[in-house]
Design a protein around this motif. Structure first.
Motif, PDB file in Angstrom:
ATOM      1  N   VAL A  23      -0.164   4.744  -0.325  1.00 36.28           N
ATOM      2  CA  VAL A  23      -0.625   6.076  -0.044  1.00 36.28           C
ATOM      3  C   VAL A  23      -0.265   6.728   1.119  1.00 36.28           C
ATOM      4  CG1 VAL A  23      -2.822   7.340  -0.344  1.00 36.28           C
ATOM      5  CG2 VAL A  23      -2.615   5.160  -1.649  1.00 36.28           C
ATOM      6  N   ALA A  24      -1.280   7.026   2.075  1.00 37.13           N
ATOM      7  CA  ALA A  24      -0.621   7.776   3.355  1.00 37.13           C
ATOM      8  C   ALA A  24       0.068   7.142   4.222  1.00 37.13           C
ATOM      9  CB  ALA A  24      -1.967   8.198   3.921  1.00 37.13           C
ATOM     10  N   ALA A  25      -0.294   5.909   4.718  1.00 39.29           N
ATOM     11  CA  ALA A  25       0.421   5.193   5.788  1.00 39.29           C
ATOM     12  C   ALA A  25       1.679   4.482   4.894  1.00 39.29           C
ATOM     13  CB  ALA A  25      -0.544   4.346   6.160  1.00 39.29           C
ATOM     14  N   LEU A  64      -8.985   8.065   9.062  1.00 38.51           N
ATOM     15  CA  LEU A  64      -8.952   9.436   8.615  1.00 38.51           C
ATOM     16  C   LEU A  64      -7.317   9.716   8.109  1.00 38.51           C
ATOM     17  CD1 LEU A  64     -11.239  11.346  11.143  1.00 38.51           C
ATOM     18  CD2 LEU A  64     -11.560  10.941   8.627  1.00 38.51           C
ATOM     19  N   GLY A  65      -7.123  10.789   7.594  1.00 35.55           N
ATOM     20  CA  GLY A  65      -5.612  11.014   6.974  1.00 35.55           C
ATOM     21  C   GLY A  65      -4.656  11.148   8.007  1.00 35.55           C
ATOM     22  N   GLY A  77       0.969  -1.263   0.178  1.00 37.36           N
ATOM     23  CA  GLY A  77       0.099  -0.056  -0.027  1.00 37.36           C
ATOM     24  C   GLY A  77       1.128   1.089  -0.012  1.00 37.36           C
ATOM     25  N   TYR A 125     -19.586  12.270   5.842  1.00 40.21           N
ATOM     26  CA  TYR A 125     -18.897  13.441   5.221  1.00 40.21           C
ATOM     27  C   TYR A 125     -18.428  13.346   3.737  1.00 40.21           C
ATOM     28  CZ  TYR A 125     -14.468  11.449   5.414  1.00 40.21           C
ATOM     29  OH  TYR A 125     -13.030  10.591   4.923  1.00 40.21           O
ATOM     30  N   ASP A 130      -5.640   3.142   7.403  1.00 42.67           N
ATOM     31  CA  ASP A 130      -7.055   2.872   7.638  1.00 42.67           C
ATOM     32  C   ASP A 130      -7.355   1.301   7.817  1.00 42.67           C
ATOM     33  OD1 ASP A 130      -7.619   5.437   7.073  1.00 42.67           O
ATOM     34  OD2 ASP A 130      -8.583   5.232   5.133  1.00 42.67           O
ATOM     35  N   CYS A 143      -8.200  12.843   0.177  1.00 41.12           N
ATOM     36  CA  CYS A 143      -9.060  13.799   0.947  1.00 41.12           C
ATOM     37  C   CYS A 143      -9.439  14.899  -0.098  1.00 41.12           C
ATOM     38  CB  CYS A 143      -8.369  14.211   2.070  1.00 41.12           C
ATOM     39  SG  CYS A 143      -7.797  13.077   3.140  1.00 41.12           S
ATOM     40  N   VAL A 183      -0.290  -7.564  -3.869  1.00 42.14           N
ATOM     41  CA  VAL A 183       0.096  -8.657  -2.991  1.00 42.14           C
ATOM     42  C   VAL A 183      -1.009  -9.320  -2.536  1.00 42.14           C
ATOM     43  CG1 VAL A 183       1.369  -9.195  -0.611  1.00 42.14           C
ATOM     44  CG2 VAL A 183       1.915  -7.198  -2.124  1.00 42.14           C
ATOM     45  N   ASP A 216       1.696  -1.402  -4.547  1.00 40.41           N
ATOM     46  CA  ASP A 216       0.502  -0.866  -4.708  1.00 40.41           C
ATOM     47  C   ASP A 216      -0.177  -1.666  -5.874  1.00 40.41           C
ATOM     48  OD1 ASP A 216      -1.197   1.406  -2.957  1.00 40.41           O
ATOM     49  OD2 ASP A 216      -1.740   0.669  -4.951  1.00 40.41           O
ATOM     50  N   ARG A 217      -1.198  -1.873  -5.768  1.00 35.42           N
ATOM     51  CA  ARG A 217      -1.969  -2.770  -6.656  1.00 35.42           C
ATOM     52  C   ARG A 217      -2.717  -1.740  -7.415  1.00 35.42           C
ATOM     53  NH1 ARG A 217      -6.794  -5.100  -2.994  1.00 35.42           N
ATOM     54  NH2 ARG A 217      -7.746  -3.277  -2.453  1.00 35.42           N
TER      55      ARG A 217
END
Ligand code: FAD
Length: 443
Positions: A9-11, A297-298, A7, A157, A280, A42, A79, A32-33
């Motif tokens: 992105v953020a983490a 959350l981000g 993955g 949201y 997440d 966001c 993966v 990352d797939r």
């Protein structure tokens, strides 16, 4: 030392960057797939709404830029398996259609969440969308161009941000919510009606207490069938919640928590030695209640990733937990919350009390002054702060939620908030800021 991250992105990317800094010799590989990594999901509603020009503007760093920093980023590579004993992952190269086995010394699962698609939403009908990543955004954007009537399903949201965005694009918008009001999980019932009224002022047809039963159309969607009749629509967005991507964790023998997300300790370590989890897909500890929560959350995702990155690279960092802070805007209204609502506190058996203050965000006599509402919640007897909810007609005004969020982490009381030496000048706040007025009433 070979660090493998699933993955990007953020983490995942926070972890990779931090690990690289902490251990310049480690080999770091991110799978990352998807096609895109290191971007701000966001921002997706704001590309749709036209406030951000292009999806590419959301990308913080390209795979090439990451490679230049010594991090190997491999996109379109999924993966598909983890062998914890052999310390290997199985990777499917989606472009080449072949499978490889890759070794690791440390493995991070930063696989995020997926949008929930109820059975009626599992369809090939054109014009039906979810919004989680850039390709989802691009597909939605392509549908918006030819659409006139949108139906958003879900009053959380993301649904509310999209309602504003699609109105800005000139579409008629019906928003369906199964619960009695929108923003139901964020705010106490007393405050929810104000959010619905703001949507209605913005021209959104809000229908609460409505259950979706199916979609109509052949080839392309033409409507949403509900228990209250048919809603005609040529564009449908399903925003009814998310579920953590935990398949890999499960396969690796990693323990999930009560929330259904991956259970970790404060170092982001799972129960399987060498395997970490962040973002997440991972649960965390609520600093007010000390309970496990799943709040995708981000900032927590980035922070968990950072902690995991340091620890995988041989350091010692700890994730402090969360206090459940969230913020969004819809049309002119800013909405923010932190800690617990009165409803949540009561559900947990806490002896809670809330005060409501409606005032102005700036000095009342100043031209920029707009209404703001604060609901502050505390514990009877001890005076401990439990949470705050803010609604402001100048959306930036509700960012003062951060003052309460910072104090909640220290188990502060209403008196502590009242004693805070906050900044004051007429174009920013009243001399007694609305938060101080609320704290004064609470303690
Ligand atoms: P993700 O961003 O979901 O990334 C996970 C990555 O893992 C994905 O790229 C996925 O392709 C990859 N992956 C999964 N499984 C595999 C596998 N088996 N193999 C390879 N790769 C895999 N948060 C806020 O705090 N404020 C906001 O205003 C806000 N707005 C948002 C608006 C929208 C429309 C969306 C969708 C999210 C928003 N969020 C917001 C949430 C925020 O974007 C997420 O908290 C954050 O992106 C989580 O980062 P992550 O790295 O944990 O997971």
């Amino acid at each position: 030392m070979r660090i493998v991250i699933v993955g990007g992105v953020a983490a995942g990317m926070s972890a990779a960057s931090r690990a690289r800094r902490f251990n310049p010799d480690a080999q770091i590989v991110v799978f990352d797939r998807g096609e895109y990594v290191s971007y701000g999901a966001c921002g997706l509603p704001y590309v749709i709404g036209g406030e951000v020009e292009d999806f590419g503007d959301l990308v913080a760093r390209t795979p090439e830029q990451m490679r230049a920093r010594g991090i190997s980023v491999r996109t379109q590579q999924e993966v598909t398996g983890v062998d914890a004993r052999a310390a290997t992952v199985t990777v499917l190269d989606r472009e080449a259609g072949r499978t490889m086995t890759e070794p690791f010394d440390r493995l991070l699962l930063a696989t995020g969440v997926s949008a929930v698609r109820p059975a009626w939403a599992q369809t090939d009908l054109g014009g039906v969308h979810v919004l989680r990543d850039i390709p989802d955004g691009q597909a939605l954007e392509a549908s918006v161009a030819g659409a006139r009537r949108a139906c958003i399903i879900g009053g959380g949201y993301i649904g509310l941000e999209l309602a504003e965005a699609l109105r800005a694009r000139g579409l008629s918008v019906v928003l369906l919510e199964r619960g009695p009001e929108v923003a139901g999980r964020m705010l106490d019932p007393q405050l929810q009606a104000q959010v619905r009224e703001e949507l209605e002022r913005g021209g959104v047809d809000v229908r609460c207490g409505v259950t979706v039963e199916g979609l109509t159309g052949t080839g392309r969607v033409t409507g949403v069938q509900t228990d209250a009749g048919l809603v005609r629509a040529d564009l449908v967005v399903v925003a009814v919640g998310v579920k953590p991507n935990v398949e890999l964790a499960r396969a690796a023998g990693v323990r999930l928590g009560k929330t259904g997300a991956v259970a970790v300790n404060a170092r982001q370590e799972t129960n399987v030695p060498g395997i970490y989890s962040a973002g997440d897909n991972t649960q965390s500890t609520h600093r007010v209640t000390r309970r496990s929560v799943h709040i995708p959350l981000g900032l927590p995702a980035n922070r968990m990733g950072r902690v995991a990155g340091v620890n995988m690279a041989g350091g010692n960092a700890r994730f402090p937990g969360v206090v459940g802070t969230g913020i969004f805007k819809t049309f002119e209204l800013g909405v923010a919350r932190t800690g617990l609502t009165q409803t949540e506190a009561e559900e947990l058996g806490l002896n809670a009390v809330s005060v409501d203050v409606t005032s102005t965000d700036h000095a009342g006599y100043h031209a920029s002054s707009r209404p703001i509402h604060v609901r502050l919640t505390g514990e009877k007897g001890t005076g401990r702060l439990l949470g705050a909810q803010l609604l402001g007609r100048n959306h930036l005004s509700v960012k003062r939620v951060d003052v309460v969020a910072a104090l909640l982490g220290t188990r502060a009381t209403a008196q502590d908030l009242f004693d805070a030496d906050l900044a004051y000048a007429p174009p920013f706040s009243g001399v007694w800021d609305v938060l101080l007025v609320a704290a004064d009433r609470l303690h």
